[in-house]
Scaffold this active site. Structure first.
Site, PDB file in Angstrom:
ATOM      1  N   ASP A 266       0.825  -1.202   0.000  1.00  0.00           N
ATOM      2  CA  ASP A 266       0.000   0.000   0.000  1.00  0.00           C
ATOM      3  C   ASP A 266       0.866   1.261   0.000  1.00  0.00           C
ATOM      4  O   ASP A 266       2.097   1.174  -0.028  1.00  0.00           O
ATOM      5  CB  ASP A 266      -0.905  -0.055   1.251  1.00  0.00           C
TER       6      ASP A 266
ATOM      7  N   ASP B 134      -9.872   3.629  -3.544  1.00  0.00           N
ATOM      8  CA  ASP B 134     -10.556   2.392  -3.136  1.00  0.00           C
ATOM      9  C   ASP B 134     -11.967   2.231  -3.691  1.00  0.00           C
ATOM     10  O   ASP B 134     -12.779   3.151  -3.663  1.00  0.00           O
ATOM     11  CB  ASP B 134     -10.654   2.329  -1.605  1.00  0.00           C
TER      12      ASP B 134
HETATM   13  C1  GLA Z   1      -5.844   1.331   1.417  1.00  0.00           C
HETATM   14  C2  GLA Z   1      -5.934   0.348   0.270  1.00  0.00           C
HETATM   15  C3  GLA Z   1      -7.057  -0.638   0.550  1.00  0.00           C
HETATM   16  C4  GLA Z   1      -6.775  -1.376   1.858  1.00  0.00           C
HETATM   17  C5  GLA Z   1      -6.584  -0.376   2.969  1.00  0.00           C
HETATM   18  C6  GLA Z   1      -6.061  -1.035   4.250  1.00  0.00           C
HETATM   19  O1  GLA Z   1      -6.974   2.139   1.502  1.00  0.00           O
HETATM   20  O2  GLA Z   1      -6.126   1.025  -0.944  1.00  0.00           O
HETATM   21  O3  GLA Z   1      -7.226  -1.543  -0.519  1.00  0.00           O
HETATM   22  O4  GLA Z   1      -5.640  -2.198   1.707  1.00  0.00           O
HETATM   23  O5  GLA Z   1      -5.644   0.647   2.626  1.00  0.00           O
HETATM   24  O6  GLA Z   1      -5.866  -0.144   5.291  1.00  0.00           O
END
Ligand code: GLA
Length: 661
Positions: A146, A201
């Protein structure tokens, strides 16, 4: 002896390289804990999902990876080795990896390039080698990395560090990049990782868009529509994990979402609770003929060939010479939809076979086109095979292009069939440079004044077309200069004292910026005022406004007064080089409106006005670390997206010393 050693070393490297590049010959398939469980993950859930992957037929359908997302880490021990949360994972991570392997599946884990993960657990920054080694010891097969807590870091550098650490560990582990598309990873991620997220996301909704960037699958699909040229075996665009089977999407919306991810040749990472899902959801996730589109061995990402106000026609060429077609209706009413043989590259008048891949049924053969009623939010997915036609159209959108030196422009080609591979070149790279921008779309950059042409031809050279390009001087008056900060998409023109600035770029925020800046150098206390006439509504946080900035480095100190489409007027600043930004939101704005930003010592005042005469004070900010005597002042534009452009217009621009004003 030495020679033998060198030989052995080389051959091990070759074998390792081969193993790594073999990892994702087709889009990876699996499950990830985040969408359904967020930080509430534990060993029991993971084991139960692994059991269900097998018992419910997902493993047989091709799903392989069981990935634990954020929330499994707790701390580092005295040697820097990562320690799992022993309440949630009492038997440790290696035990779980062994358990998953015992089911014939593969095991994945999550970490972050930054000092912490997004959920606040220890990140891998500075620990890449030891983390990759630990994961290898545990038997990890997949690493999602990430991008939270990465102030001042560069995406390519950090992901390369982890990629190299993985290779050095000796265990083939697939690296999945998750920097949310902020630095266009499709342009550089190949060879570093096997897949890269293209957007922020995914949310459990059809087409919602949140203020911070998260969004439903329909807007995500939109942002991936132009990225097909960047995907292929071993390197995939990742539109994020599936929301199929979570709370909000109807079964029809789940089916459409799944179909479109398959059309995109996307990694299929289920994000629901596999253990408790209904049979209807299982049937969607395991639909064999839909999965076969995703997993087709030639690995071509599908492209959209038409979009009439939400009635979308997509095609994806398959290895056997057939073409998958998706007729997607994202509107609120039922619609009649059509695909013609001609637009997907088959000869009209000649019989073509048609199969409905959800119904798993052959339909009546066609000779011209196929028409069907598609319900609201529904999709029809077909496989069509006919006699290949030759290219029937190849033309530039414009027969001639005039561009000011220093500016950039998108150049579009009309091609029939749309998926025809093309070779596009500039006749003079010193005058005009060319780069790929997407499906039949190229960026041209005007480097120097002069004439040249761009040529597009089919890869067999049988058909070609050209467009003439004239590069004329930059029009902005002195002493203005134009800087395209960390992005090669900006343009400026000035006509009748109206400045039109178009810019790409992810944002002006965090520790590093991407934006266009029309600026001039000043000394001492000054103000800038201007009327913002209009702004492209690219994103709620697109920014158009006035800026005082120490220099053009992407991490430099600045103060900015900007207007945004979704968050009103905002005063924003960065106090130290590479430091993160701060802001004050100052209420709604309607354009056109006048803005003024002044510097007096270390204090900056923001004003707005409806007529350019009567100024209302909005707010001020004092830069606690001071501000240089010599600095730049000007107009800034960013679309707040690496996928979009913001075209903004300004006039009545005034820059003057503050004294007496
Ligand atoms: C980010 C990523 C997600 C997930 C969260 C976890 O937002 O884009 O897909 O992995 O972190 O905290």
């Amino acid at each position: 002896m030495k020679k033998i050693f060198v030989f052995l070393f080389l051959s091990t490297q070759t074998i390792l390289y081969a193993q790594f590049s073999e990892l994702a010959q087709t889009p990876p398939m699996g499950w990830n804990s985040w969408n359904a469980f967020a930080l509430n993950i534990n060993s029991k859930i993971v084991k139960s999902v692994a059991d269900s992957m097998v018992s419910k037929g997902l493993a047989a359908a091709g799903y392989q990876y069981i990935v634990i997302d954020d929330g499994w880490q707790l701390a580092r021990d005295k040697d820097g080795k990562i320690v799992a949360d022993s309440t949630r994972f009492p038997e440790g991570i290696k035990y779980l990896a062994d358990y998953v392997h015992s089911k014939g599946l593969k095991f994945g884990i999550y970490t972050c390039c930054g000092t912490q993960t997004c959920g606040g657990r220890p990140g891998s920054f500075g620990y890449e080698t030891i983390d990759a080694k630990t994961y290898a010891e545990w038997g990890v097969d997949f690493i999602k990395e990430d991008w939270c807590f990465t102030d001042g870091l560069d995406t390519r550098t950090q992901y390369k560090i982890m990629s190299d650490a993985i290779k050095a560990s000796g265990r083939p582990m697939l690296l999945s990049l998750c920097e949310w598309g902020v630095s266009s990873p499709w342009e550089w991620g190949k060879g570093i990782g096997a897949m890269w997220r293209t957007t922020s996301d995914i949310q459990d909704c059809f087409d919602c868009e949140s203020n911070w960037g998260g969004m439903g699958w329909v807007p995500i699909l939109e942002l991936n529509a132009n990225l097909a040229p960047y995907a292929g075996p071993g390197h995939w665009n990742d539109p994020d994990m599936l929301e199929v089977g979570n709370q909000t999407l109807s079964p029809i919306e789940c089916r459409s979402h799944f179909s479109m991810w398959c059309m995109l040749a996307a990694p299929l990472i289920a994000g629901n609770n596999i253990s408790t899902m209904s049979d209807a959801i299982r049937d969607i996730l395991t639909a064999p003929e839909i999965i076969a589109i995703d997993q087709d061995p030639i690995g071509v990402q599908g492209i959209r060939i038409r979009n009439n106000a939400g009635l979308q026609v997509w095609e994806k060429p398959l290895h056997d010479g057939s073409t998958a077609v998706a007729l997607l209706n994202v509107t609120t009413s039922i619609a009649q939809m059509e695909v013609t043989l001609e637009e997907i590259g088959f000869q009209k008048g000649v019989v073509s076979s048609v199969r409905d891949l959800w119904k798993r049924k052959d339909l009546a053969p066609i000779k011209e086109s196929y028409t069907v009623e598609v319900g609201s939010h529904d999709v029809v997915v077909l496989k069509i095979k006919g006699k290949k036609s030759t290219v029937s159209k190849l033309a530039f959108e414009h027969s001639s292009i005039t561009l000011n030196k220093g500016n950039h422009q998108l150049v579009q080609l009309s091609v029939l069939p749309s998926s025809t591979p093309l070779i596009v070149t500039s006749s003079n790279d010193d005058i005009l440079s060319l780069s790929r921008a997407g499906v039949n779309t190229y960026w041209i950059s005007a480097l120097n004044e002069g004439h040249c042409f761009i040529k597009a031809s089919t890869s067999d050279g049988k058909m070609s077309t050209t467009t003439n390009v004239h590069i004329v001087p930059m029009t902005i008056p002195s002493p203005w200069k134009f800087d395209d900060i960390k992005d090669n998409k900006a343009s400026v023109t000035s006509e009748n004292n109206i400045y039109s600035i178009e810019s790409g770029g992810a944002d002006i925020w965090g520790t590093s910026d991407q934006f266009a800046f029309l600026n001039r150098g000043v000394v001492g206390d000054n103000f800038i005022s201007a009327r913002v006439i209009s702004q492209a509504n690219t994103d709620p946080w697109a920014k158009t406004g006035l800026m005082l900035r120490e220099n053009t480095a992407p991490n430099s100190v600045f103060v900015m007064l900007c207007v945004t489409p979704g968050n009103g007027i905002s005063l924003q600043w960065r106090e130290t080089i590479g430091g993160s930004c701060d802001k004050k939101d100052l209420g709604p704005a309607s354009l056109p409106a006048y803005f003024k930003l002044s510097k007096k010592g270390s204090t900056f005042h923001a004003y707005k006005s409806f007529d350019g005469k009567q100024w209302d004070s909005l707010s001020d900010v004092t830069m606690n670390h001071g501000f240089s005597e010599k600095y730049l002042v000007g107009l800034e534009v960013t679309p707040h997206s690496s996928h979009k452009l913001n075209l903004s217009k300004f006039d009545q621009v005034v820059v003057e010393p503050l004294a007496g004003k």
